[in-house]
Design an enzyme around this catalytic site. Structure first.
Site, PDB file in Angstrom:
ATOM      1  N   ASP A 150     -26.290  -7.693   2.238  1.00  0.00           N
ATOM      2  CA  ASP A 150     -26.302  -7.118   0.887  1.00  0.00           C
ATOM      3  C   ASP A 150     -27.614  -7.432   0.163  1.00  0.00           C
ATOM      4  O   ASP A 150     -27.613  -7.887  -0.983  1.00  0.00           O
ATOM      5  CB  ASP A 150     -25.124  -7.652   0.059  1.00  0.00           C
ATOM      6  CG  ASP A 150     -23.812  -7.628   0.804  1.00  0.00           C
ATOM      7  OD1 ASP A 150     -23.571  -6.663   1.535  1.00  0.00           O
ATOM      8  OD2 ASP A 150     -23.021  -8.595   0.661  1.00  0.00           O
ATOM      9  N   GLU A 191     -18.473   1.850  -1.370  1.00  0.00           N
ATOM     10  CA  GLU A 191     -18.888   0.605  -2.017  1.00  0.00           C
ATOM     11  C   GLU A 191     -20.416   0.523  -2.012  1.00  0.00           C
ATOM     12  O   GLU A 191     -21.103   1.428  -1.539  1.00  0.00           O
ATOM     13  CB  GLU A 191     -18.294  -0.604  -1.291  1.00  0.00           C
ATOM     14  CG  GLU A 191     -18.794  -0.794   0.141  1.00  0.00           C
ATOM     15  CD  GLU A 191     -18.190  -2.004   0.833  1.00  0.00           C
ATOM     16  OE1 GLU A 191     -17.131  -2.489   0.389  1.00  0.00           O
ATOM     17  OE2 GLU A 191     -18.778  -2.457   1.839  1.00  0.00           O
TER      18      GLU A 191
END
Length: 325
Positions: A21, A203
């Site tokens: 991420d 997401e």
């Protein structure tokens, strides 16, 4: 790294290893900051360097650690660093030791001007608007913020608990870095087969601006080889809180490529380099044979891709455009 399954190619050398991420921002002074999820999911780290390449070897500073119990004590995920209204803020997701999937978005605020050296204060959850009864009632994560035409917006992923939970993307305007001005608006739900592998998931949203357009990319499906990137497009002059302002691509814009050695590319962010070129940080694995739950496999690495544009101005996501090999 799993040496037996690691297929080294001319393209898949990580920029920073074991950092999922990944988020990179170019600050106003021209320097760069980096943050990401660490494999232990227990802290928030920052790197700082004068150059983009300098982030590779820059020292990491832990600027916040998880709580021992209660809220913010488990699954510290996907931090993003933003400079808003004259201050530094970090948005991240976290669960609880005794309820590990009670994931919600949280906000930190730097109490000084230096995100590395100065202390950070906890602002709690992002405060929803007074007429919003739904935001953050369920599993919510991957919050990002962006500014457009003098307004600030937040986009995040949140599950709808109707039988098997489905992760959608929602948007709202912000009144401040810590409070929403409007109620949530549904942007996208997993409509297509490539968004429904393992889990039904949208997401990891993030925004790219180019030639009057906003390209909002997101990640889909579960976190293994099937993980991929989709994209929504709107005009900067559109009403961004109107779902009809956004057009969703029918097919993923980035997905696994066995020949090049990328598995599950996704959870990206956009930023500019020293010369003003658009770049993208994202994570990917370099093998597909994962033992156990992919979520706890540590080898999601940070890569950086140069973004080109086609004749119509749309971004091109090409794994062969990876930098720093």
């Amino acid at each position: 790294m799993n040496a037996e399954n690691y297929k080294k190619t001319a393209y898949n050398t990580p920029f920073i290893a074991q950092r999922a991420d990944p988020f990179i921002i170019k600050a106003g002074d021209g320097t760069f900051y980096f943050t990401a999820s660490v494999p232990e999911y227990d802290r928030i780290i920052l790197r700082h360097a004068d150059t983009l390449e300098g982030l590779r070897t820059a020292s990491e500073t832990e600027i916040w650690h998880k709580h021992e119990s209660g809220v913010m004590s488990k699954h510290i995920w996907a931090p993003e660093l933003h400079f808003l209204d004259g201050g530094w803020y970090i948005y991240f997701a976290a669960g609880e030791r005794d309820d590990i999937w009670n994931i919600k978005p949280w906000v930190l605020h730097c109490l000084g001007d230096d995100p590395i050296r100065d202390k950070w204060g906890e602002c709690g959850n992002l405060k929803r608007a007074s007429d919003d009864e739904f935001s953050f009632n369920s599993f919510s994560l991957d919050m990002t913020v962006f500014e457009n035409n003098g307004k600030k917006y937040t986009v995040w992923a949140e599950k709808v608990n109707t039988g098997k939970a489905i992760s959608n993307l929602y948007i709202a305007e912000l009144a401040s870095p810590t409070e929403m001005k409007t109620a949530q608006v549904l942007l996208t739900t997993p409509d297509y087969d490539w968004e429904r592998v393992g889990f039904w998931v949208n997401e990891g949203p993030t925004a790219l601006f180019h030639d009057g357009k906003i390209y909002l990319t997101f990640s889909a499906s579960s976190t293994g080889e099937c993980y991929c990137m989709g994209m929504l497009t709107a005009s900067c002059d559109d009403d961004l809180l109107d779902p009809l302002s956004w057009r969703k691509d029918r097919y993923p814009v980035l997905k696994s490529d066995r020949e090049l050695g990328f598995y599950g590319p996704g959870h990206n962010t956009f930023f500019k380099d020293e010369k003003g070129n658009d770049l993208m940080s994202y994570h990917s694995r370099t093998y597909d044979e994962i033992v156990g739950d992919p979520l706890y496999d540590p080898n999601r690495h940070c890569f950086i891709m140069k973004i080109d544009y086609d004749d119509s101005g749309r971004p091109i996501f090409d794994l062969k455009n990876n930098l720093f090999q």
